[in-house]
Enzyme design. Structure first.
Site, PDB file in Angstrom:
ATOM      1  N   SER A  13       0.123 -14.037  17.147  1.00 54.38           N
ATOM      2  CA  SER A  13      -0.769 -13.429  18.140  1.00 54.38           C
ATOM      3  C   SER A  13      -2.219 -13.721  17.810  1.00 54.38           C
ATOM      4  CB  SER A  13      -0.546 -11.920  18.151  1.00 54.38           C
ATOM      5  OG  SER A  13      -0.896 -11.404  16.882  1.00 54.38           O
ATOM      6  N   GLY A  14      -2.475 -14.085  16.570  1.00 53.58           N
ATOM      7  CA  GLY A  14      -3.854 -14.226  16.098  1.00 53.58           C
ATOM      8  C   GLY A  14      -4.329 -12.954  15.417  1.00 53.58           C
ATOM      9  N   GLY A  15      -3.472 -11.949  15.351  1.00 57.36           N
ATOM     10  CA  GLY A  15      -3.825 -10.664  14.731  1.00 57.36           C
ATOM     11  C   GLY A  15      -3.531 -10.648  13.226  1.00 57.36           C
ATOM     12  N   ASP A  17      -1.249  -8.975  11.460  1.00 55.21           N
ATOM     13  CA  ASP A  17       0.125  -8.974  10.951  1.00 55.21           C
ATOM     14  C   ASP A  17       0.787 -10.350  11.018  1.00 55.21           C
ATOM     15  OD1 ASP A  17      -0.124  -6.275  10.411  1.00 55.21           O
ATOM     16  OD2 ASP A  17       0.389  -5.734  12.466  1.00 55.21           O
ATOM     17  N   SER A  18       0.575 -11.055  12.122  1.00 53.03           N
ATOM     18  CA  SER A  18       1.226 -12.368  12.189  1.00 53.03           C
ATOM     19  C   SER A  18       0.523 -13.386  11.306  1.00 53.03           C
ATOM     20  CB  SER A  18       1.365 -12.861  13.629  1.00 53.03           C
ATOM     21  OG  SER A  18       0.187 -12.694  14.347  1.00 53.03           O
ATOM     22  N   CYS A  91       9.971  -6.196  26.600  1.00 45.56           N
ATOM     23  CA  CYS A  91       9.488  -7.537  26.278  1.00 45.56           C
ATOM     24  C   CYS A  91      10.282  -8.181  25.138  1.00 45.56           C
ATOM     25  CB  CYS A  91       8.000  -7.461  25.908  1.00 45.56           C
ATOM     26  SG  CYS A  91       7.282  -9.007  25.358  1.00 45.56           S
ATOM     27  N   CYS A 188       0.050  -4.519  24.661  1.00 43.04           N
ATOM     28  CA  CYS A 188      -0.870  -5.650  24.476  1.00 43.04           C
ATOM     29  C   CYS A 188      -1.698  -5.978  25.705  1.00 43.04           C
ATOM     30  CB  CYS A 188      -0.113  -6.871  23.976  1.00 43.04           C
ATOM     31  SG  CYS A 188       0.973  -7.632  25.209  1.00 43.04           S
TER      32      CYS A 188
HETATM   33  N1  LIG Z   1       1.028 -13.432  22.155  1.00 46.64           N
HETATM   34  C1  LIG Z   1       1.896 -13.557  21.149  1.00 46.64           C
HETATM   35  N2  LIG Z   1       2.440 -14.759  20.850  1.00 46.64           N
HETATM   36  C2  LIG Z   1       3.328 -14.902  19.856  1.00 46.64           C
HETATM   37  N3  LIG Z   1       3.741 -13.887  19.077  1.00 46.64           N
HETATM   38  C3  LIG Z   1       3.239 -12.667  19.326  1.00 46.64           C
HETATM   39  C4  LIG Z   1       2.293 -12.424  20.364  1.00 46.64           C
HETATM   40  N4  LIG Z   1       1.979 -11.102  20.364  1.00 46.64           N
HETATM   41  C5  LIG Z   1       2.685 -10.553  19.364  1.00 46.64           C
HETATM   42  N5  LIG Z   1       3.441 -11.476  18.730  1.00 46.64           N
HETATM   43  C6  LIG Z   1       4.341 -11.268  17.572  1.00 46.64           C
HETATM   44  O1  LIG Z   1       4.942  -9.985  17.639  1.00 46.64           O
HETATM   45  C7  LIG Z   1       4.530  -9.200  16.507  1.00 46.64           C
HETATM   46  C8  LIG Z   1       4.360  -7.743  16.900  1.00 46.64           C
HETATM   47  O2  LIG Z   1       3.369  -7.694  17.883  1.00 46.64           O
HETATM   48  P1  LIG Z   1       2.627  -6.356  18.220  1.00 46.64           P
HETATM   49  O3  LIG Z   1       1.621  -6.682  19.271  1.00 46.64           O
HETATM   50  O4  LIG Z   1       3.644  -5.335  18.480  1.00 46.64           O
HETATM   51  O5  LIG Z   1       1.998  -5.960  16.819  1.00 46.64           O
HETATM   52  P2  LIG Z   1       0.578  -6.153  16.149  1.00 46.64           P
HETATM   53  O6  LIG Z   1       0.511  -5.164  15.054  1.00 46.64           O
HETATM   54  O7  LIG Z   1      -0.503  -6.144  17.169  1.00 46.64           O
HETATM   55  O8  LIG Z   1       0.685  -7.618  15.493  1.00 46.64           O
HETATM   56  P3  LIG Z   1      -0.518  -8.594  15.080  1.00 46.64           P
HETATM   57  O9  LIG Z   1      -1.373  -7.869  14.076  1.00 46.64           O
HETATM   58  O10 LIG Z   1       0.175  -9.787  14.492  1.00 46.64           O
HETATM   59  O11 LIG Z   1      -1.265  -8.908  16.363  1.00 46.64           O
HETATM   60  C9  LIG Z   1       3.252  -9.866  16.013  1.00 46.64           C
HETATM   61  O12 LIG Z   1       3.026  -9.605  14.637  1.00 46.64           O
HETATM   62  C10 LIG Z   1       3.530 -11.329  16.285  1.00 46.64           C
HETATM   63  O13 LIG Z   1       4.331 -11.900  15.275  1.00 46.64           O
END
Ligand SMILES: Nc1ncnc2c1ncn2[C@@H]1O[C@H](COP(=O)(O)OP(=O)(O)OP(=O)(O)O)[C@@H](O)[C@H]1O
Length: 359
Positions: A13-15, A17-18, A91, A188
């Site tokens: 996601s670019g966040g 955790d990922s 989702c 999201c």
């Molecule tokens: N747009 C995206 N594209 C690909 N993978 C995604 C996307 N959004 C979320 N994910 C995956 O799903 C996981 C859980 O997403 P979620 O939005 O529930 O948690 P998050 O705590 O916001 O995660 P992150 O810190 O990685 O953004 C993310 O860690 C990532 O691996």
């Protein structure tokens, strides 16, 4: 298919955790490929930059149209039926993990991975989602609909970490700025209040549903509300009605456009019906003596017993206090920290509401 056993597709996601997920798996010797699903808003430039900085292959899947049609529309439709949706639960199997699996096949990756705070455990030949070790971040609740075929390809490296540890890890790896970022939004595609989102993306609500009546449990009109989709069961704040005592939303009737209000006691529920379940091992599930259920993301596990009705639905009897049960939310069943099944809440009955049917 013969896939390279160390190649893993990470949902990026670019966040925080990922990003940590990519770095951890890389350290463990995996060959990482990043996939960013562009589902909403601006092009996901940051994820690509992060992938470049980590030296990993990266792809973007433009899924905006499908996401709008499937996930966002379902979110709007659920509110318009007087229910409270869980968009992440919708989702994960039908969108996120399906797309990850399809791309993993295309890109020759044996595994898929995300930054979810949950773990996996094998028992009697089945793979189970287990709550992540960080109780405040645990995301097992959102994953109950994933099938065995997907779970057997999943890696969740953050399951044994707390968020604090993940931030520390990122700092140590040189991702100082990323480590300091705030928490992401719960849904999201929504910034702020879901009601503003509904107003913007579903103007039909104001046009076709419009204002209705708040009623009490006897059906007596108490005042006007803005339209039932703008209310959720258990809501107390923002009702904009003065009754001289705290009032909660007990029930929503989309046919009559009424929103029933009452006190906290009336919100309590003895049992509920749930549907569209995914139970991993029915024998273990229906004979378990230590079954608990979470009725929304932040709820505590509530001890319960469950029977299957003739029409296929689950009859869930709460053994301790359960309150503000909202149709549309997930009921996720646990034995200890292990997710043994899940379902969607269809309806609730209970202490305060027995007298209130069809009002
Ligand atoms: N747009 C995206 N594209 C690909 N993978 C995604 C996307 N959004 C979320 N994910 C995956 O799903 C996981 C859980 O997403 P979620 O939005 O529930 O948690 P998050 O705590 O916001 O995660 P992150 O810190 O990685 O953004 C993310 O860690 C990532 O691996």
């Amino acid at each position: 298919m013969n896939r390279p056993e160390k190649r893993v597709l990470v949902g990026m996601s670019g966040g925080i955790d990922s990003t940590a997920t990519c770095l951890m798996l890389k350290e463990q010797g995996y060959e990482i490929v990043g996939l960013t699903m562009w589902v909403w808003g601006d092009e996901p430039v940051e994820a690509r930059q992060l992938a470049d900085s980590m030296g990993i292959e990266h792809h973007v899947a433009d899924e905006r149209e499908a996401f709008r049609k499937v996930i966002v529309q379902n979110f709007i439709d659920e509110y318009c039926q007087g229910r409270t949706p869980n968009p992440c639960v919708m989702c994960n199997p039908t969108f996120k993990f399906r797309i990850l699996t399809e791309w993993a096949d295309k890109l020759d990756c044996a595994f898929i991975s995300t930054g979810h705070y949950s773990r996996l455990e094998e028992k009697n030949g089945n793979i189970y989602i287990v709550a992540g070790d960080d109780d405040k971040k645990d995301q097992s609740y959102f994953l109950w609909r994933l099938g065995q075929d997907v779970l057997k390809r999943c890696l969740f490296p953050l399951g044994t970490y707390t968020k604090l540890q993940v931030r520390k890890y990122l700092r140590e790896k040189g991702y100082q700025l990323k480590a300091e970022e705030g928490e992401s939004m719960e849904v999201c595609f929504i910034k702020g209040d879901y009601r503003d989102f509904l107003r913007e993306h579903s103007p039909e609500i104001d046009r076709e549903i419009g204002p209705g009546w708040f009623v009490n449990s006897e059906g007596v009109k108490l005042g006007e509300h803005k339209g039932f989709p703008y209310y959720t069961i258990g809501q107390r704040k923002g009702l904009e009605i003065a009754l001289g005592k705290p009032a909660y939303v007990l029930k929503i009737n989309p046919q009559k456009n009424t929103v029933m209000l009452g006190d906290a006691k009336q919100l309590q529920t003895e049992y509920m019906l749930a549907e569209q379940d995914n139970i991993i091992d029915e024998q273990e599930f229906f004979s378990a003596l230590d079954l608990t259920v979470r009725v929304r993301y932040r709820s505590k596990p509530i001890p319960c017993t469950v029977k299957r009705l003739e029409d296929g639905r689950l009859f869930v009897h709460f053994l301790s206090e359960a309150s503000a049960i909202a149709p549309g939310q997930s009921a996720v069943f646990y034995i200890g920290r292990r997710v043994v099944g899940g379902s969607f809440i269809a309806s609730q009955r209970g202490i305060g509401l027995v007298i209130a049917e069809n009002k």
